[in-house]
Write an enzyme that holds these catalytic residues in place. Sequence first.
Site, mmCIF file in Angstrom:
data_model
loop_
_atom_site.group_PDB
_atom_site.id
_atom_site.type_symbol
_atom_site.label_atom_id
_atom_site.label_comp_id
_atom_site.label_asym_id
_atom_site.label_seq_id
_atom_site.Cartn_x
_atom_site.Cartn_y
_atom_site.Cartn_z
ATOM 1 N N GLU A 46 0.799 -1.224 0.000
ATOM 2 C CA GLU A 46 0.000 0.000 0.000
ATOM 3 C C GLU A 46 0.834 1.278 0.000
ATOM 4 O OE1 GLU A 46 -0.966 -2.671 1.588
ATOM 5 O OE2 GLU A 46 -3.035 -2.987 0.930
ATOM 6 N N HIS A 51 -10.840 -4.283 10.542
ATOM 7 C CA HIS A 51 -11.399 -4.105 9.206
ATOM 8 C C HIS A 51 -12.651 -3.234 9.204
ATOM 9 C CE1 HIS A 51 -8.662 -7.375 8.272
ATOM 10 N NE2 HIS A 51 -8.911 -7.219 6.999
#
Lengths: 468, 356
Positions: free
Chosen positions: A202, A271
């Site tokens: 990322e 998450h």
Amino acid sequence: MPIELKMPALSPTMEEGTLAKWLVKEGDTVTSGTIIAEIETDKATMEFEAVDEGTIAKIMIPEGTDEVKVGTVIALLAGEDEDADGVAGGAHASAVNTQPADISASPAEDAQAQQATLNARPKIGEAPASLRVEPEVPEGTEMVRTTVREALRDAMAEEMRKDDSVFVMGEEVAEYQGAYKVTQGLLDEFGPRRVIDTPITEYGFAGVGTGAAMGGLRPIIEFMTFNFAMQAIDHIINSAAKTNYMSGGQMRCPIVFRGPNGAASRVGAQHSQNFGPWYANVPGLIVISPYSAADAKGLLKAAIRSQDPVVFLENELLYGQTFDVPKLDDYVLPIGKARIARQGTDVTLVSYSIGVGVALDAAAKLAEEGIEAEVIDLRTLRPLDKETVLRSLAKTNRMVCVEEGWPVCSISSELMAMAMEEGFDDLDAPVLRVTNVDVPLPYAANLEKLALIKISDVVEAARKVCYR
Amino acid sequence: MAKPASSRSANASGAAAGTPATPNRERPSEPQRHHAETTELLEYYRQMLLIRRFEERAGQLYGLGLIGGFCHLYIGQEAVAVGLQSALDPNRDSVITGYRDHGHMLAYGIDPKIIMAELTGRAAGISKGKGGSMHMFSVERKFYGGHGIVGAQVSLGTGLAFKHKYSGDGGVCMAYFGDGAANQGQVYESFNMAQLWGLPIIYVIENNQYAMGTSVNRSSAEDQLFRRGDSFRIPGLQVDGMDVLAVRGAATTALEWVRGGKGPILLELKTYRYRGHSMSDPAKYRSREEVQSVREKSDPIEAIKRELQAGGASEDDLKAIDKDIRQIVTEAADFAEQMPEPDRSELYTDVLVETY
Ligand SMILES: Cc1ncc(C[n+]2csc(CCOP(=O)(O)OP(=O)(O)O)c2C)c(N)n1
Ligand SMILES: [Mg+2]
């Protein structure tokens, strides 16, 4: 003319220091780089180097002197062609303390400047007409039932067809067709040059995208979810958001960072987080968080066309929901404009993303009780559409913020501050907020349900501000 | 060559790369020291001297309080930017670096006046005074900053290389970073993607032996930094960064490799910074003797000067250059002192490009 060697500022905060030790004496020749003295600053002992060449004609401040103000002449240097003795003789009179030019504003001026901060507005520039005007959906326009997922894909595909500099990059966006199938079909149509699978990296690919945008491309960077963008937030904020300002408007960064944000379903604390308030805090970013498919499409198209870096926050639970999307060749919506999702007169419910659905359901319930709620879908979190919110508040005199996210330092907090500062006279009750509970999101089904915003909480808050 | 602070592997000295990790994988040829005629040498001398004098003056202006905050000088490292960038094509090749950026800008032909005016925070500065020493850019000259987060320029530079490839413009990106930055994770994320996608990029580690106060051998398990690309199949070359002609020669080899479509390459330039990390660094982590010895034995400007003298350049030619450079730097400093600060209204401009 002799060169005056002045007490240097050796740190950003140093105002005075101790001339600890002379490493040269009168008559010594120095060249650039010769260390001539040791100076104790507020933090450390530092070496003072000569820059010019010449002969030390006169030492004005003896070693061991404390509290020598920055800018004081500490020695005189005779240049290459000068007579050091002559310089030393005539120099006493001119050896006064010279302070470095004071380039900071006076306190009074500072106060004025602060006032200006409160009043001033950024310079009005030109924006493409397509971004300024909410498109009229002409009477009789065909509406197509579309999922949010398809709407996002259509927006990307339309912009990619029009502009070769637009490309999509992220984990599983190409061959897998998107972890949440948002990029379905794009690889087939545009090929691997423009639809690019990345390694799980990322920070790296956010930087690569940002660099490509600096170079003039228009990247769409998909994060599998925004939770993982935490590893990339440095590039989003330090590299993308600040560059235009730091370069004095020279270097653009037209990039879109997009992906699902907020709680999904039973995926646990790591998450499930809403990053809207995080990014909305940052000047230099545009932050969009749509609810409906039409808004997702029209705003993603606007985001891709924008010259500014955009954080585009989607929601996994909305991907499969179906809405009407007008069938128009080029449906682009204005960034920074809220939408009144439901008209009402008694209380204003302000929300965004998945919270809008909760607010609309609550409004339906409230209507049964005779309370007509107006529901505002912010759509853009930065810049926030104050005008629409304040106008509605002026009409209903009551406001409840509805946000699928934590309460502290949230978008709700910002809305409440806005109501205090600019809508105070319109308020008939304190503004309330309905948010998630202030805990990491639990896994157990019952606890997760308890932690997330609920229709009944919104109904109750609305009743409360209506004193019912 | 600058003396390494210390080397972990006993046999790893010298400018040449060691044995390749996989002998049967294609490697770039050994770089040759560049051969330059007097006029070209004089130009290198001039550029390096400009950087040296500019930086000395910047240090002086800092001392006078005209430059604030962090100011990282390039003194000692001049041969790196000058040797490498002289091989680039400024019409298509991009350059990106960290906060120690004055030298790279000067080597890319950016006007010293607007650089110095940025250091003093003036409206005439290249970033209108809003960037400062660490944040300068020239999109026109393909210089992309000027970045304050250690390592960020490596991913950003990889993005610039992505752009070169995507648009087929034939350009190469040169991304500079320090020995300290070489320990950042995103460097390796970038290496991986660059090699995977065959991006046209030259990664340049400016190994000046220290990251603030931490020497390479205190921070790096593999202290032979040119090997850091091995796991990604990126070939690395170790270069004497104090010899502008060796640097130039390595640039030629690297450009041949990258322009030949062979993907990224990594150069480790062994160099040395004479001054503190930034202006406010008391530099207690190394001895005065260490600095002095590099200055005396390996100074890149003195070396080229000797070479010029041996090659018959006249004392007058050299003096004329010195004088010319002093003039340019004095003008830049005067300009930077005299220009006004940005207008108050500039506070609010350039936050966003468009109006919403
Ligand atoms: C991510 C990050 N961590 C820490 C810092 C503070 N910092 C600035 S420069 C520096 C040392 C970097 O050394 P190196 O990469 O060798 O470059 P050099 O200064 O020697 O040119 C540090 C730790 C920073 N700017 N960014
Ligand atoms: Mg270093």
